[in-house]
Design a protein around this motif. Sequence first.
Motif, PDB file in Angstrom:
ATOM      1  N   VAL A  58       0.882  -1.178   0.000  1.00 53.70           N
ATOM      2  CA  VAL A  58       0.000   0.000   0.000  1.00 53.70           C
ATOM      3  C   VAL A  58       0.915   1.222   0.000  1.00 53.70           C
ATOM      4  O   VAL A  58       1.948   1.218   0.678  1.00 53.70           O
ATOM      5  N   THR A  59       0.563   2.246  -0.756  1.00 53.06           N
ATOM      6  CA  THR A  59       1.376   3.471  -0.741  1.00 53.06           C
ATOM      7  C   THR A  59       0.510   4.650  -0.313  1.00 53.06           C
ATOM      8  O   THR A  59      -0.682   4.713  -0.646  1.00 53.06           O
ATOM      9  N   VAL A  60       1.133   5.567   0.390  1.00 51.69           N
ATOM     10  CA  VAL A  60       0.398   6.777   0.766  1.00 51.69           C
ATOM     11  C   VAL A  60       0.225   7.669  -0.458  1.00 51.69           C
ATOM     12  O   VAL A  60      -0.708   8.476  -0.523  1.00 51.69           O
ATOM     13  N   CYS A  61       1.094   7.473  -1.448  1.00 46.20           N
ATOM     14  CA  CYS A  61       0.991   8.248  -2.688  1.00 46.20           C
ATOM     15  C   CYS A  61      -0.403   8.070  -3.301  1.00 46.20           C
ATOM     16  O   CYS A  61      -1.035   9.038  -3.725  1.00 46.20           O
ATOM     17  N   GLU A  62      -0.880   6.810  -3.326  1.00 47.42           N
ATOM     18  CA  GLU A  62      -2.203   6.535  -3.894  1.00 47.42           C
ATOM     19  C   GLU A  62      -3.314   6.813  -2.882  1.00 47.42           C
ATOM     20  O   GLU A  62      -4.317   7.433  -3.210  1.00 47.42           O
ATOM     21  N   GLU A  63      -3.115   6.325  -1.648  1.00 45.22           N
ATOM     22  CA  GLU A  63      -4.189   6.427  -0.655  1.00 45.22           C
ATOM     23  C   GLU A  63      -4.527   7.871  -0.311  1.00 45.22           C
ATOM     24  O   GLU A  63      -5.665   8.200  -0.018  1.00 45.22           O
ATOM     25  N   ALA A  64      -3.511   8.731  -0.312  1.00 40.73           N
ATOM     26  CA  ALA A  64      -3.758  10.133   0.041  1.00 40.73           C
ATOM     27  C   ALA A  64      -4.041  10.981  -1.201  1.00 40.73           C
ATOM     28  O   ALA A  64      -4.275  12.172  -1.095  1.00 40.73           O
ATOM     29  N   GLY A  65      -3.999  10.343  -2.382  1.00 39.72           N
ATOM     30  CA  GLY A  65      -4.238  11.097  -3.615  1.00 39.72           C
ATOM     31  C   GLY A  65      -3.212  12.191  -3.816  1.00 39.72           C
ATOM     32  O   GLY A  65      -3.556  13.329  -4.159  1.00 39.72           O
ATOM     33  N   CYS A  66      -1.937  11.867  -3.618  1.00 36.23           N
ATOM     34  CA  CYS A  66      -0.890  12.897  -3.673  1.00 36.23           C
ATOM     35  C   CYS A  66      -0.737  13.472  -5.090  1.00 36.23           C
ATOM     36  O   CYS A  66      -0.650  12.716  -6.065  1.00 36.23           O
ATOM     37  N   PRO A  67      -0.674  14.787  -5.211  1.00 40.14           N
ATOM     38  CA  PRO A  67      -0.560  15.388  -6.545  1.00 40.14           C
ATOM     39  C   PRO A  67       0.787  15.130  -7.214  1.00 40.14           C
ATOM     40  O   PRO A  67       0.930  15.324  -8.419  1.00 40.14           O
ATOM     41  N   ASN A  68       1.785  14.668  -6.437  1.00 36.70           N
ATOM     42  CA  ASN A  68       3.132  14.484  -7.000  1.00 36.70           C
ATOM     43  C   ASN A  68       3.381  13.076  -7.524  1.00 36.70           C
ATOM     44  O   ASN A  68       4.501  12.751  -7.920  1.00 36.70           O
TER      45      ASN A  68
END
Length: 319
Positions: A58-68
């Motif tokens: 699981v990545t926070v990049c996807e879960e948090a919807g990161c713009p970067n």
Amino acid sequence: MVVVVDTVSATPLRPRHPEKVNRPDAFSPPKPDWIRVRAPNTRGYADTRKIVKENGLVTVCEEAGCPNIGECWDKKHATFMIMGDTCTRACAFCNVKTGMPGALDALEPEHVAEATFKLGLAHIVITSVDRDDLADGGAEHFAQTIRAIRARCPTTTIEILPPHFLRKDGALEVVVAAKPDVFNHNLETVPSHYLNVRPGARYFHSVRLLQRVKEIDPAIFTKSGIMVGLGEERHEVLQVMDDLRSADVDFLTIGQYLQPTRKHHAVMRYVPPDEFSGYEKVAYTKGFLMVSASPLTRSSHHAGDDFARLRAARAARCR
Ligand code: SF4
């Protein structure tokens, strides 16, 4: 304290944030040009996604919807989120799913280490959901993950973003004993907004947590960050800087808050880039070794490059 416990097992129709379903919609102003980013569609992005999925991570990049995500994943830089995808807290800014998490995956530390190896990362960032349901808040799992990465990738430097371990006596010490290179714990916002924005946390507990890391092991770099645009005043941001310096924190990040859904806290203001530059200048005068302040700054953005600069800045100051 807000702790979400979902006693109904997950179903396909279960809302991602059950505690927010009945809240009125909150409307944010349209995004300015300086916030817009390109859609993720590069080869590097696809390769990173494949490795993440193959290892069941699981990545926070996807879960948090990161713009970067387009930029970071293109460079094979992902931030892994351990201990599941479901958080026991209910912060007003966060897009991570809330509810009652499942059991820990005992093999997860090895899988994270393997993905770190396959991605060839010189610097890895590990975060997690909040696990109030575990007696130690997940501290031992964090420590095991650090040790697994060290064993598989001995030259990779490790940055962690653990939860605040409120009322989890002894948990912090377990994590610090595993010797991460960077201990990052975000304050997220100014103290006057805690009740609305981060209701399950306590501002001075988080400041003290960072201070304790340095007291236990002064070699570990400490890092913290806040979001702006939640309605905070400038003088409150400067106070946060002073509080973090009192706790001997090395690295400060400041980024623009973005609203994940209309059930989350509204964006009160898009802070223009020159205001971020102003914050950066002030923060350096207050003694931080490193500062990153820009609309798209996130605590794990450019973390590898920033770590090299952080190390160089400490070495220069010690000369
Ligand atoms: S800034 Fe951090 S959370 Fe966002 S995509 Fe990059 S690594 Fe992931």
